[in-house]
Design a protein around this motif. Structure first.
Motif, PDB file in Angstrom:
ATOM      1  N   VAL A 169      12.453  38.030 -30.115  1.00 11.45           N
ATOM      2  CA  VAL A 169      12.994  38.672 -28.921  1.00 11.45           C
ATOM      3  C   VAL A 169      11.825  39.156 -28.071  1.00 11.45           C
ATOM      4  N   LYS A 170      11.765  38.666 -26.815  1.00 11.40           N
ATOM      5  CA  LYS A 170      10.717  39.076 -25.869  1.00 11.40           C
ATOM      6  C   LYS A 170      11.368  39.400 -24.536  1.00 11.40           C
ATOM      7  N   ASN A 171      11.090  40.575 -24.018  1.00 10.11           N
ATOM      8  CA  ASN A 171      11.578  40.988 -22.685  1.00 10.11           C
ATOM      9  C   ASN A 171      13.080  40.789 -22.514  1.00 10.11           C
ATOM     10  N   GLY A 172      13.847  41.124 -23.525  1.00 11.36           N
ATOM     11  CA  GLY A 172      15.301  41.023 -23.430  1.00 11.36           C
ATOM     12  C   GLY A 172      15.833  39.605 -23.518  1.00 11.36           C
ATOM     13  N   GLU A 173      15.009  38.657 -23.972  1.00  4.56           N
ATOM     14  CA  GLU A 173      15.441  37.270 -24.147  1.00  4.56           C
ATOM     15  C   GLU A 173      15.058  36.817 -25.544  1.00  4.56           C
ATOM     16  N   VAL A 174      15.818  35.873 -26.093  1.00  2.00           N
ATOM     17  CA  VAL A 174      15.525  35.344 -27.422  1.00  2.00           C
ATOM     18  C   VAL A 174      14.954  33.942 -27.258  1.00  2.00           C
TER      19      VAL A 174
ATOM     20  N   PRO B 171       6.798  18.511 -27.126  1.00  2.00           N
ATOM     21  CA  PRO B 171       7.598  18.555 -28.358  1.00  2.00           C
ATOM     22  C   PRO B 171       7.760  19.942 -28.991  1.00  2.00           C
ATOM     23  N   ARG B 172       6.753  20.804 -28.934  1.00  2.00           N
ATOM     24  CA  ARG B 172       6.837  22.106 -29.597  1.00  2.00           C
ATOM     25  C   ARG B 172       6.857  23.278 -28.625  1.00  2.00           C
ATOM     26  N   ARG B 173       7.510  23.138 -27.492  1.00  2.00           N
ATOM     27  CA  ARG B 173       7.540  24.222 -26.516  1.00  2.00           C
ATOM     28  C   ARG B 173       8.519  25.317 -26.937  1.00  2.00           C
ATOM     29  N   LEU B 174       8.382  26.507 -26.332  1.00  2.00           N
ATOM     30  CA  LEU B 174       9.339  27.593 -26.567  1.00  2.00           C
ATOM     31  C   LEU B 174      10.659  27.209 -25.912  1.00  2.00           C
ATOM     32  N   ARG B 175      11.755  27.451 -26.595  1.00  2.00           N
ATOM     33  CA  ARG B 175      13.075  27.143 -26.042  1.00  2.00           C
ATOM     34  C   ARG B 175      13.906  28.412 -26.007  1.00  2.00           C
ATOM     35  N   LYS B 176      14.491  28.693 -24.864  1.00  2.00           N
ATOM     36  CA  LYS B 176      15.275  29.906 -24.687  1.00  2.00           C
ATOM     37  C   LYS B 176      16.634  29.741 -25.365  1.00  2.00           C
ATOM     38  N   LEU B 177      17.042  30.770 -26.105  1.00  2.00           N
ATOM     39  CA  LEU B 177      18.357  30.776 -26.738  1.00  2.00           C
ATOM     40  C   LEU B 177      19.303  31.603 -25.896  1.00  2.00           C
ATOM     41  N   LEU B 178      20.508  31.124 -25.734  1.00  2.00           N
ATOM     42  CA  LEU B 178      21.487  31.755 -24.859  1.00  2.00           C
ATOM     43  C   LEU B 178      22.464  32.587 -25.682  1.00  2.00           C
ATOM     44  N   LEU B 179      22.311  33.899 -25.591  1.00  2.00           N
ATOM     45  CA  LEU B 179      23.162  34.852 -26.293  1.00  2.00           C
ATOM     46  C   LEU B 179      23.610  35.917 -25.300  1.00  2.00           C
ATOM     47  N   SER B 180      24.670  36.645 -25.632  1.00  4.32           N
ATOM     48  CA  SER B 180      25.103  37.742 -24.774  1.00  4.32           C
ATOM     49  C   SER B 180      24.119  38.899 -24.909  1.00  4.32           C
ATOM     50  N   SER B 181      24.054  39.749 -23.894  1.00  2.00           N
ATOM     51  CA  SER B 181      23.102  40.863 -23.902  1.00  2.00           C
ATOM     52  C   SER B 181      23.384  41.822 -25.056  1.00  2.00           C
TER      53      SER B 181
END
Length: 160
Positions: free
Chosen positions: A59-64, A84-94
């Motif tokens: 968790v960084k700056n309110g994002e996973v 291939p190995r980039r950071l990928r944002k996960l979509l979750l509720s706040s």
């Protein structure tokens, strides 16, 4: 509205499975999260490529973010291909993000991806577990318990 228990998640096509995670970690709670992907990543995942064996989430700056997951380049992606190995944002509720952040910060828990799959609507999802690392003696106990349950099943099947 509460999310369904992890066994009720609609897994149409499993792409990557982190089988080692259930042995290395004591799983506390499981969440279903969407993944923000580029076009070539989706195509590569649809072919069944991808690995989450040594990945984790933070968790960084309110994002996973999903860290160290591997989605190989798409064969016909030419110059529009992804890293291939980039950071990928996960979509979750706040609300879920706050819960995960609190557990990781206060209780020393880890966010471990268990599976990457496509649901019935064709969306890529990650089964994300809030887990605590097992020590070596805990792993031995887990093995003993698993073997005993297997043996119990054999005995019951043979006798009745």
């Amino acid at each position: 509205m509460a999310r369904p228990h992890h066994s009720a998640f609609d897994k149409k096509k499993v792409v990557a499975d982190n089988r080692r995670a259930r042995f290395d970690y004591a799983i506390d709670e499981v969440f279903e999260a969407g993944i923000a992907l580029t076009g070539t990543e989706v195509k590569s995942l649809r072919f069944g490529d991808g690995s989450i064996s040594d990945s984790y989430a933070e968790v960084k700056n309110g994002e996973v973010w999903l860290v160290n997951s591997h989605v190989p380049e798409f064969s016909h992606g030419n110059r529009y291909n992804h890293e291939p190995r980039r950071l990928r944002k996960l979509l979750l509720s706040s609300r879920e993000i706050r819960k995960l952040h609190g557990a990781v910060a206060r209780e020393g828990m880890t966010l471990v991806p268990l599976t990457v799959y496509f649901n019935s609507q064709g969306r890529a999802k990650v089964e994300l577990a809030l887990a605590k690392g097992r020590k070596a003696h805990d792993k031995r106990e887990h093995i003993k318990e698993r073997d005993w349950k297997r043996e119990q099943g054999r005995i019951l099947r043979d006798r009745g």
